[in-house]
Motif scaffolding. Sequence first.
Motif, PDB file in Angstrom:
ATOM      1  N   ARG A  12       0.828  -1.212   0.000  1.00  0.00           N
ATOM      2  CA  ARG A  12       0.000   0.000   0.000  1.00  0.00           C
ATOM      3  C   ARG A  12       0.858   1.256   0.000  1.00  0.00           C
ATOM      4  O   ARG A  12       0.456   2.295  -0.510  1.00  0.00           O
ATOM      5  CB  ARG A  12      -0.954   0.016   1.199  1.00  0.00           C
ATOM      6  N   GLN A  13       2.071   1.175   0.582  1.00  0.00           N
ATOM      7  CA  GLN A  13       2.953   2.331   0.553  1.00  0.00           C
ATOM      8  C   GLN A  13       3.440   2.599  -0.863  1.00  0.00           C
ATOM      9  O   GLN A  13       3.532   3.740  -1.299  1.00  0.00           O
ATOM     10  CB  GLN A  13       4.151   2.102   1.475  1.00  0.00           C
ATOM     11  N   ALA A  16       0.745   4.241  -2.756  1.00  0.00           N
ATOM     12  CA  ALA A  16       0.627   5.643  -2.357  1.00  0.00           C
ATOM     13  C   ALA A  16       1.708   6.478  -3.045  1.00  0.00           C
ATOM     14  O   ALA A  16       1.467   7.599  -3.489  1.00  0.00           O
ATOM     15  CB  ALA A  16       0.754   5.759  -0.837  1.00  0.00           C
ATOM     16  N   HIS A 255       2.371  16.376   0.368  1.00  0.00           N
ATOM     17  CA  HIS A 255       0.962  16.555   0.719  1.00  0.00           C
ATOM     18  C   HIS A 255       0.809  17.809   1.560  1.00  0.00           C
ATOM     19  O   HIS A 255       1.670  18.119   2.388  1.00  0.00           O
ATOM     20  CB  HIS A 255       0.440  15.344   1.482  1.00  0.00           C
ATOM     21  N   HIS A 265      -7.168  10.131   0.150  1.00  0.00           N
ATOM     22  CA  HIS A 265      -7.809   8.838   0.421  1.00  0.00           C
ATOM     23  C   HIS A 265      -7.521   7.876  -0.718  1.00  0.00           C
ATOM     24  O   HIS A 265      -7.307   8.291  -1.864  1.00  0.00           O
ATOM     25  CB  HIS A 265      -9.325   9.007   0.586  1.00  0.00           C
ATOM     26  N   VAL A 266      -7.494   6.601  -0.412  1.00  0.00           N
ATOM     27  CA  VAL A 266      -7.253   5.568  -1.413  1.00  0.00           C
ATOM     28  C   VAL A 266      -8.347   4.523  -1.307  1.00  0.00           C
ATOM     29  O   VAL A 266      -8.978   4.360  -0.260  1.00  0.00           O
ATOM     30  CB  VAL A 266      -5.865   4.905  -1.228  1.00  0.00           C
ATOM     31  N   TRP A 276      -5.222   8.015   3.349  1.00  0.00           N
ATOM     32  CA  TRP A 276      -3.868   7.693   2.905  1.00  0.00           C
ATOM     33  C   TRP A 276      -2.909   7.833   4.073  1.00  0.00           C
ATOM     34  O   TRP A 276      -2.970   8.801   4.831  1.00  0.00           O
ATOM     35  CB  TRP A 276      -3.469   8.636   1.778  1.00  0.00           C
TER      36      TRP A 276
END
Length: 314
Positions: A12-13, A16, A255, A265-266, A276
């Motif tokens: 997930r990183q 991102a 960000h 958001h993801v 996120w």
Amino acid sequence: MGKQAMAPLRRRQLMAWLGAAAAASSLPGCGGGGGKSLTDPVAELERYKAQQKLDEQAAASRQDGLVGVVLARLDGPDAELLRSAAGSTRLSGGRALKGNERFIIGSNTKAMTAALAALCVERGLLRWDSKPAELLPELRGQMHAGFQDLTLALLLDHLGGLMAFSEEADAMKFADFLEGFAGALPGTPSGRRSFMASWLLAQAPAAKVGQEFLYSNAGYTLAASMLEAAAGQDFELMFESLLAKPLKLDVQWRHPLGDDQPQGHVGEAASQLRAWQPLREDWQVWMDVMGPSGSANLSIAGYCEWQRLHLQAF
């Protein structure tokens, strides 16, 4: 930063990382500025209708599953900026968007990087046909033969043949290289960009240089490294002094900071959205390497000021 500090990236990183570097912004072309007061009744009515339509579009975007959205519209380089906001800064616990918040503009950052490149060419710091090895001599002897005709212009036109870095596989390949690298890793932004540039150009081209279009975030990363070498200055400092400050653009990177700013958001669907999670700093610095391809953030008014300058030029 040594090898011991380089913990493996979670999936997930990585996504991102890619999302921040590669996501193309959906902001429409628009412009800012201090528009004139409208006193003509017909013009006032048209303005009211345009604002009403913008509000409806913002509300519809929320129904499509977005956490929050800010839209803007301008009907000419000197017209008054119209904007509308809907939704909130966070899926839960956030506040209602007001319209002055900062958003990462995604791959629209590339237009700013290309403009900075044009300024550097105009000042004679490098040429459109400058080649990477001319500015980064450490590449000589390491660069794949397929990149011998690569130039700055080809990189900016996505004709450079570099891997896209918009999919997980490319990021995983580079992450694996970092994990296995035995030497000392660079400790500065420009050093890390040059380090990544060397790795990129050691790989086989993903497309025929100068002949095949391949949208590439990595291409803009290499272009930024060439600008840094030509100017002798880190990209962000150069961007601020040569582009943002003269044009009065309030551009920041990464960000947006602050509890009052939107949270990314993801998720594959509205029902699966989650906030996120920022990367660890030792990995964030490698995401920053690709900032020139997609990590600029500014307000809708600031972005529209950038668009207004283009409308005036046209």
